[in-house]
Design a protein around this motif. Structure first.
Motif, PDB file in Angstrom:
ATOM      1  N   GLN A  51       4.336  14.466   7.609  1.00 41.64           N
ATOM      2  CA  GLN A  51       4.180  13.610   8.769  1.00 41.64           C
ATOM      3  C   GLN A  51       4.130  12.156   8.327  1.00 41.64           C
ATOM      4  OE1 GLN A  51       0.618  16.119  10.104  1.00 41.64           O
ATOM      5  NE2 GLN A  51       1.501  15.499  12.045  1.00 41.64           N
ATOM      6  N   LEU A  52       4.938  11.319   8.972  1.00 39.23           N
ATOM      7  CA  LEU A  52       5.047   9.923   8.585  1.00 39.23           C
ATOM      8  C   LEU A  52       3.857   9.122   9.118  1.00 39.23           C
ATOM      9  CD1 LEU A  52       6.793   7.679   7.289  1.00 39.23           C
ATOM     10  CD2 LEU A  52       7.914   7.415   9.517  1.00 39.23           C
ATOM     11  N   ILE A  53       3.154   8.456   8.191  1.00 37.49           N
ATOM     12  CA  ILE A  53       1.999   7.651   8.581  1.00 37.49           C
ATOM     13  C   ILE A  53       2.428   6.204   8.819  1.00 37.49           C
ATOM     14  CG2 ILE A  53      -0.326   6.913   7.952  1.00 37.49           C
ATOM     15  CD1 ILE A  53      -0.389   9.253   5.955  1.00 37.49           C
ATOM     16  N   TYR A  54       3.042   5.612   7.809  1.00 40.75           N
ATOM     17  CA  TYR A  54       3.517   4.232   7.900  1.00 40.75           C
ATOM     18  C   TYR A  54       4.798   4.094   7.117  1.00 40.75           C
ATOM     19  CZ  TYR A  54      -0.274   1.619  10.159  1.00 40.75           C
ATOM     20  OH  TYR A  54      -1.160   1.096  11.080  1.00 40.75           O
ATOM     21  N   ILE A  55       5.592   3.139   7.531  1.00 44.72           N
ATOM     22  CA  ILE A  55       6.805   2.774   6.812  1.00 44.72           C
ATOM     23  C   ILE A  55       6.774   1.264   6.588  1.00 44.72           C
ATOM     24  CG2 ILE A  55       8.109   2.615   8.984  1.00 44.72           C
ATOM     25  CD1 ILE A  55      10.582   3.484   7.466  1.00 44.72           C
ATOM     26  N   SER A  94       0.250   0.230  -0.624  1.00 50.95           N
ATOM     27  CA  SER A  94      -1.066   0.866  -0.625  1.00 50.95           C
ATOM     28  C   SER A  94      -1.378   1.471   0.728  1.00 50.95           C
ATOM     29  CB  SER A  94      -2.139  -0.168  -0.972  1.00 50.95           C
ATOM     30  OG  SER A  94      -1.909  -0.735  -2.240  1.00 50.95           O
ATOM     31  N   LEU A  95      -2.089   2.581   0.704  1.00 52.89           N
ATOM     32  CA  LEU A  95      -2.594   3.230   1.916  1.00 52.89           C
ATOM     33  C   LEU A  95      -4.115   3.157   1.877  1.00 52.89           C
ATOM     34  CD1 LEU A  95      -1.902   4.969   4.473  1.00 52.89           C
ATOM     35  CD2 LEU A  95      -2.313   6.972   3.029  1.00 52.89           C
ATOM     36  N   ILE A  96      -4.699   2.645   2.947  1.00 54.07           N
ATOM     37  CA  ILE A  96      -6.147   2.447   2.999  1.00 54.07           C
ATOM     38  C   ILE A  96      -6.737   3.246   4.148  1.00 54.07           C
ATOM     39  CG2 ILE A  96      -7.979   0.724   3.269  1.00 54.07           C
ATOM     40  CD1 ILE A  96      -4.969  -0.971   2.476  1.00 54.07           C
ATOM     41  N   PRO A 148      -0.412   7.027  12.692  1.00 54.43           N
ATOM     42  CA  PRO A 148      -1.040   5.896  11.995  1.00 54.43           C
ATOM     43  C   PRO A 148      -2.546   5.756  12.193  1.00 54.43           C
ATOM     44  CG  PRO A 148      -0.034   5.156  14.010  1.00 54.43           C
ATOM     45  CD  PRO A 148       0.286   6.633  13.904  1.00 54.43           C
ATOM     46  N   LYS A 149      -3.093   6.477  13.175  1.00 55.64           N
ATOM     47  CA  LYS A 149      -4.492   6.267  13.524  1.00 55.64           C
ATOM     48  C   LYS A 149      -5.403   6.637  12.363  1.00 55.64           C
ATOM     49  CE  LYS A 149      -7.927   7.308  17.075  1.00 55.64           C
ATOM     50  NZ  LYS A 149      -8.257   8.102  18.278  1.00 55.64           N
ATOM     51  N   GLY A 150      -6.295   5.686  12.026  1.00 49.35           N
ATOM     52  CA  GLY A 150      -7.234   5.914  10.933  1.00 49.35           C
ATOM     53  C   GLY A 150      -6.746   5.415   9.587  1.00 49.35           C
ATOM     54  N   TYR A 151      -5.537   4.866   9.570  1.00 48.65           N
ATOM     55  CA  TYR A 151      -4.935   4.377   8.331  1.00 48.65           C
ATOM     56  C   TYR A 151      -4.464   2.945   8.502  1.00 48.65           C
ATOM     57  CZ  TYR A 151      -4.468   9.423   7.559  1.00 48.65           C
ATOM     58  OH  TYR A 151      -4.707  10.770   7.435  1.00 48.65           O
ATOM     59  N   ARG A 152      -4.413   2.221   7.392  1.00 49.11           N
ATOM     60  CA  ARG A 152      -3.702   0.953   7.366  1.00 49.11           C
ATOM     61  C   ARG A 152      -3.029   0.843   6.005  1.00 49.11           C
ATOM     62  NH1 ARG A 152      -6.818  -3.298   4.912  1.00 49.11           N
ATOM     63  NH2 ARG A 152      -8.969  -2.630   4.485  1.00 49.11           N
ATOM     64  N   ASN A 198     -14.673   4.354   1.930  1.00 49.72           N
ATOM     65  CA  ASN A 198     -13.318   3.808   1.982  1.00 49.72           C
ATOM     66  C   ASN A 198     -12.473   4.438   0.885  1.00 49.72           C
ATOM     67  OD1 ASN A 198     -14.182   2.121   4.033  1.00 49.72           O
ATOM     68  ND2 ASN A 198     -14.705   0.468   2.606  1.00 49.72           N
ATOM     69  N   VAL A 199     -11.195   4.578   1.188  1.00 50.74           N
ATOM     70  CA  VAL A 199     -10.259   5.199   0.253  1.00 50.74           C
ATOM     71  C   VAL A 199      -9.052   4.286   0.072  1.00 50.74           C
ATOM     72  CG1 VAL A 199      -8.751   7.177  -0.189  1.00 50.74           C
ATOM     73  CG2 VAL A 199     -10.969   7.528   0.963  1.00 50.74           C
ATOM     74  N   LEU A 200      -8.656   4.115  -1.173  1.00 47.19           N
ATOM     75  CA  LEU A 200      -7.459   3.340  -1.480  1.00 47.19           C
ATOM     76  C   LEU A 200      -6.509   4.221  -2.297  1.00 47.19           C
ATOM     77  CD1 LEU A 200      -5.807   0.689  -1.694  1.00 47.19           C
ATOM     78  CD2 LEU A 200      -7.140   0.172  -3.757  1.00 47.19           C
ATOM     79  N   LEU A 201      -5.335   4.458  -1.750  1.00 51.60           N
ATOM     80  CA  LEU A 201      -4.295   5.187  -2.466  1.00 51.60           C
ATOM     81  C   LEU A 201      -3.181   4.196  -2.792  1.00 51.60           C
ATOM     82  CD1 LEU A 201      -4.042   8.464  -0.333  1.00 51.60           C
ATOM     83  CD2 LEU A 201      -5.475   8.006  -2.318  1.00 51.60           C
ATOM     84  N   GLU A 202      -2.768   4.211  -4.045  1.00 53.85           N
ATOM     85  CA  GLU A 202      -1.788   3.218  -4.469  1.00 53.85           C
ATOM     86  C   GLU A 202      -0.479   3.874  -4.889  1.00 53.85           C
ATOM     87  OE1 GLU A 202      -4.782   0.899  -7.088  1.00 53.85           O
ATOM     88  OE2 GLU A 202      -3.602  -0.600  -5.986  1.00 53.85           O
TER      89      GLU A 202
END
Lengths: 113, 113
Positions: A44-48, A75-77, A61-65, A18-22
Motif C-alpha cells: 500500500q502506497l503511503i507517500y510518493i 525519510s518516513l516519520i 498517508p494518515k499517521g505518517y509524514r 516517534n519513529v524515523l525510517l530512512e
C-alpha cells in the motif's frame, strides 16, 4: 551500484514514541516511494516524492509524514506510533513516474507495542 | 477496491511444470509491471510491458497484456524451487499530483520438488 538501502531493518517501539525510517538510493532517481506491506493487503502506497521537497500523499498517508531534502534520501516519520502501524515498510525509487521500474529496498520491520 | 488484482491468492506446482498467474486491472494504463518477492526480500521487477505491447519475454517468463479486457498474465515455464515467491502485478495511474504505481495483493506461488 543500483541499490536502495533502508535503515533500520528491524525496530521495536512503544506506542506513542516517534519513529524515523530512512532510505537512500545511489541511482540519482527523481522519484521515491514509501509502501507498507501487511498480510493479505499487498503493498500500500503511503507517500510518493517526485523530487526534493515535492511530496504527495499516497493511498494511506494518515499517521505518517515524509521528508526529502536531498534527492538520494527519503525519510518516513511516524509521530506518536500506534500499534496498527506495526508492519513491514518498503522504500523504492524510480527514474521518474513514466511507467519505469521501481527498485525496492529490503524492508524495515517495525513492531509497535 | 484494488486497481490491480491477481486472480488467485495462491498456486502450487511441482518443479518442472509450467504455471500462469493472472491479473486484472481497472484503469487505462501506460504500462503494467510484474514483480516477484521472495521471503524476507523486497519486490524485484520481472517484466514491464507497455500498453502498446501484447507480449514480452524474459528467459523462462512470458507476460501478455490484453488492454481490451484489462488483463495480463505471467507464465513461467520449467519452474524451479527458487521460483517460490509472491508475484505481483502493478499498474500506473494518474492520481492527483502525478503518476503512481499501484500493486495488486499478490499470488503466492509454491514450487515443490
Amino acid at each position: 551500484d543500483m541499490k536502495v538501502t533502508q535503515m533500520p531493518r528491524y525496530l521495536i517501539k512503544r506506542m506513542g514514541e516517534n519513529v524515523l525510517l530512512e532510505c537512500g538510493q545511489d541511482m540519482s532517481h527523481e522519484t521515491m516511494y514509501w509502501y507498507r506491506q501487511d498480510p493479505g493487503l499487498g503493498l500500500q502506497l503511503i507517500y510518493i516524492s517526485y523530487d526534493v521537497d515535492s511530496n504527495s500523499e499516497g493511498d494511506i498517508p494518515k499517521g505518517y509524514r515524509v521528508s526529502r531534502k536531498k534527492r538520494e534520501h527519503f525519510s518516513l516519520i511516524l509521530d506518536s506510533a500506534k500499534t496498527n502501524q506495526t508492519s513491514v515498510y518498503f522504500c523504492a525509487s524510480s527514474r521518474d513516474t513514466s511507467g519505469n521500474t521501481l527498485y525496492f529496498g529490503e524492508g524495515s520491520r517495525l513492531i509497535v507495542v | 477496491s484494488q486497481l490491480a488484482e491477481e486472480n488467485l491468492w495462491a498456486l502450487s506446482v511441482h518443479e518442472g511444470e509450467s504455471v500462469t498467474v493472472n491479473c486484472s486491472y481497472k484503469t487505462s494504463i501506460t504500462a503494467l509491471q510484474w514483480y516477484r518477492q521472495k521471503s524476507g526480500e523486497g519486490p524485484a521487477q520481472l517484466i514491464l510491458i507497455r500498453s502498446n505491447e501484447r507480449e514480452k519475454r524474459n528467459g523462462r517468463l512470458r507476460a501478455t497484456l490484453d488492454t481490451s479486457s484489462q488483463s495480463s498474465s505471467l507464465s513461467i515455464t520449467a519452474t524451479r524451487c527458487e521460483d517460490t515467491a509472491v508475484y505481483f502485478c502493478a499498474t500506473d495511474y494518474y492520481g492527483g499530483s502525478g503518476n503512481k504505481l499501484i500493486f495488486g495483493t499478490g499470488t503466492l506461488l509454491s514450487v515443490k520438488p
